[in-house]
Write a protein that holds these residues in place. Structure first.
Motif, short mmCIF file in Angstrom:
data_model
loop_
_atom_site.label_atom_id
_atom_site.label_comp_id
_atom_site.label_asym_id
_atom_site.label_seq_id
_atom_site.Cartn_x
_atom_site.Cartn_y
_atom_site.Cartn_z
N TRP A 5 0.90 -1.40 0.00
CA TRP A 5 0.10 -0.64 0.01
C TRP A 5 0.58 0.62 0.29
CZ3 TRP A 5 0.50 3.84 3.83
CH2 TRP A 5 1.39 2.83 5.50
N LEU A 6 1.93 1.19 1.20
CA LEU A 6 3.31 2.11 0.50
C LEU A 6 3.41 2.58 -0.70
CD1 LEU A 6 3.42 4.32 2.46
CD2 LEU A 6 5.15 3.08 3.58
N ASP A 7 3.99 1.25 -0.93
CA ASP A 7 4.88 1.23 -2.44
C ASP A 7 3.70 2.44 -3.35
OD1 ASP A 7 6.89 0.61 -1.80
OD2 ASP A 7 6.49 -1.78 -1.89
N ARG A 8 2.15 1.88 -3.33
CA ARG A 8 1.79 2.06 -4.47
C ARG A 8 0.97 4.14 -3.70
NH1 ARG A 8 -0.80 -2.81 -3.56
NH2 ARG A 8 -3.05 -1.63 -1.51
N LEU A 9 1.70 4.36 -3.33
CA LEU A 9 0.89 5.60 -2.36
C LEU A 9 2.59 6.58 -3.34
CD1 LEU A 9 -0.87 5.60 1.54
CD2 LEU A 9 -1.60 6.08 -1.37
N ALA A 10 3.19 6.31 -3.16
CA ALA A 10 4.96 6.49 -3.80
C ALA A 10 4.90 7.18 -4.57
CB ALA A 10 5.59 5.91 -2.82
N ARG A 11 4.63 5.99 -5.52
CA ARG A 11 4.09 5.81 -7.16
C ARG A 11 3.79 7.17 -7.53
NH1 ARG A 11 4.81 -0.03 -6.49
NH2 ARG A 11 2.46 -0.37 -6.69
N LYS A 12 2.31 7.38 -6.88
CA LYS A 12 1.01 8.15 -7.47
C LYS A 12 1.70 9.75 -6.97
CE LYS A 12 -2.79 4.87 -7.54
NZ LYS A 12 -4.31 4.69 -7.28
N HIS A 13 1.98 9.43 -5.28
CA HIS A 13 2.06 11.08 -4.46
C HIS A 13 3.81 10.79 -4.00
CE1 HIS A 13 -2.13 10.63 -4.89
NE2 HIS A 13 -2.11 10.06 -3.76
N SER A 14 4.63 10.43 -5.17
CA SER A 14 5.90 10.94 -4.24
C SER A 14 6.13 12.43 -4.68
CB SER A 14 7.06 10.20 -5.66
OG SER A 14 6.74 11.00 -6.91
N ASN A 15 5.65 12.88 -5.04
CA ASN A 15 5.66 14.51 -4.82
C ASN A 15 5.63 14.97 -3.96
OD1 ASN A 15 3.10 14.87 -6.01
ND2 ASN A 15 3.03 16.82 -7.21
N ILE A 16 4.39 14.65 -3.42
CA ILE A 16 4.07 15.27 -1.99
C ILE A 16 4.38 14.80 -1.04
CG2 ILE A 16 1.54 15.53 -0.76
CD1 ILE A 16 0.30 14.81 -3.03
N CYS A 17 5.63 15.38 -1.11
CA CYS A 17 6.72 15.51 0.49
C CYS A 17 7.78 16.18 0.62
CB CYS A 17 7.66 13.82 0.12
SG CYS A 17 8.39 13.43 -0.93
N ILE A 18 8.16 16.78 1.97
CA ILE A 18 9.07 17.04 2.15
C ILE A 18 10.41 16.59 2.22
CG2 ILE A 18 9.92 18.49 3.75
CD1 ILE A 18 7.61 18.53 4.86
N GLN A 19 11.33 17.32 1.12
CA GLN A 19 13.31 16.66 1.11
C GLN A 19 13.70 17.00 2.17
OE1 GLN A 19 14.10 15.12 -1.17
NE2 GLN A 19 12.59 14.41 -2.92
N TRP A 99 14.42 4.79 3.17
CA TRP A 99 13.43 4.02 2.55
C TRP A 99 13.11 5.07 1.03
CZ3 TRP A 99 11.56 5.04 7.65
CH2 TRP A 99 11.29 3.72 8.89
N GLY A 100 13.41 6.02 1.32
CA GLY A 100 13.13 7.17 0.57
C GLY A 100 12.07 8.07 1.10
N THR A 101 12.38 9.72 -0.01
CA THR A 101 11.35 10.74 0.87
C THR A 101 10.37 10.24 1.67
OG1 THR A 101 13.65 11.90 -0.25
CG2 THR A 101 11.31 12.66 0.73
N PHE A 102 9.39 10.02 -0.29
CA PHE A 102 8.49 9.73 0.19
C PHE A 102 7.66 8.91 2.26
CE2 PHE A 102 3.96 7.62 0.37
CZ PHE A 102 3.07 9.29 0.09
N ARG A 103 7.93 8.05 1.59
CA ARG A 103 8.23 6.81 2.96
C ARG A 103 8.18 7.27 4.37
NH1 ARG A 103 7.77 0.58 2.54
NH2 ARG A 103 7.53 0.65 0.46
N PHE A 104 10.08 7.49 4.36
CA PHE A 104 10.41 8.69 5.35
C PHE A 104 8.71 9.89 6.16
CE2 PHE A 104 12.33 11.84 8.02
CZ PHE A 104 12.72 10.91 9.48
N ASN A 105 8.44 10.47 5.12
CA ASN A 105 7.50 11.39 5.63
C ASN A 105 6.47 10.78 5.85
OD1 ASN A 105 7.65 14.76 3.86
ND2 ASN A 105 9.67 12.94 3.98
N VAL A 106 5.39 9.63 5.14
CA VAL A 106 4.85 8.93 6.00
C VAL A 106 4.76 8.40 7.07
CG1 VAL A 106 3.25 7.02 5.68
CG2 VAL A 106 4.11 8.62 3.82
N PHE A 107 5.82 7.83 7.37
CA PHE A 107 6.23 8.06 8.98
C PHE A 107 6.88 7.99 10.24
CE2 PHE A 107 10.10 6.46 12.16
CZ PHE A 107 8.89 5.33 12.64
#
Length: 217
Positions: A5-19, A99-107
């Motif tokens: 589920w997290l991988d799918r979110l990352a593919r769709k919304h990877s631009n919605i995160c804080i670097q 993890w990558g930026t998106f996954r870390f943001n989610v965590f």
């Protein structure tokens, strides 16, 4: 750790995160710490008092407290604040790299949300468990990483993680219902990311124990 589920979110919304999220948080803590030094007695109370999570104050309109509590420094000593901020920066960047930026943001923001919910239940919350969740995640992913306690004693992170985990378990059983609920909700990010792995580890250990008992008979 497999989270489709997290991988799918990352593919769709990877631009919605804080670097460089950790750098932003650590910088914010550093700024608050410096401001407290320079403001000194200019404020009736330390600056962190006006940033802390306080349910009553939030309900009276001070909604900034829903976010600003994450920037409260973990220490008041100049020496220990430097050590603490460097350590948080290090483990946060390691997690983001792994993890990558998106996954870390989610965590991290799952932890923020859990802390907010906990605070709304109990009336007060700190960023202590939120910061601890970063360390627990790091200890799980990099158990053999060696750190030097007090700059002298080398110890693998997994042992420090065991101590932290044991302290949390002890705290859980010593707390009342509200405290137990608060503890679980505050660490929802750790449970969400690692709960499945933990249950599998426990079940495997249980099966090994049962097998040994049967073998002894």
């Amino acid at each position: 750790m497999n989270h489709n589920w997290l991988d799918r979110l990352a593919r769709k919304h990877s631009n919605i995160c804080i670097q460089n999220l950790t750098s932003t948080i650590v910088m914010g803590m550093g700024i608050v710490f410096i401001l407290e030094i320079f403001l000194g007695n200019a404020l009736p109370l330390p600056l962190r008092y006006f940033l802390a999570f306080d349910r009553a104050a939030i309900f009276h309109g001070q909604i900034w407290r829903l976010i600003t509590f994450i920037f409260i420094p973990p220490n008041t000593s100049i020496f220990w604040i430097l050590i603490s901020l460097y350590f948080y920066w290090f483990i946060g960047n390691q997690l983001e790299s792994s993890w990558g930026t998106f996954r870390f943001n989610v965590f991290y923001f799952c932890g923020v949300l859990g802390t907010i919910v906990s605070g709304l239940i109990t009336g007060y919350a700190t960023n202590t468990f939120l910061n601890l969740s970063l360390f627990l995640a790091f200890a799980i992913l990099y158990p053999n990483c060696v750190v030097r306690v007090f700059f002298l004693i080398p110890i693998e992170v997994k042992y420090l993680g065991m101590v932290a985990g044991g302290s949390l378990i002890l705290m859980f059983f010593r707390s009342n219902f509200s405290g137990k609920l608060s503890l679980i909700v505050s660490l929802i990010n750790v449970l969400l990311f690692f709960g499945g792995d933990l249950m599998r580890t426990i079940n495997n250990a249980k099966r090994r124990y049962e097998w040994r008992q049967q073998f002894k008979r």
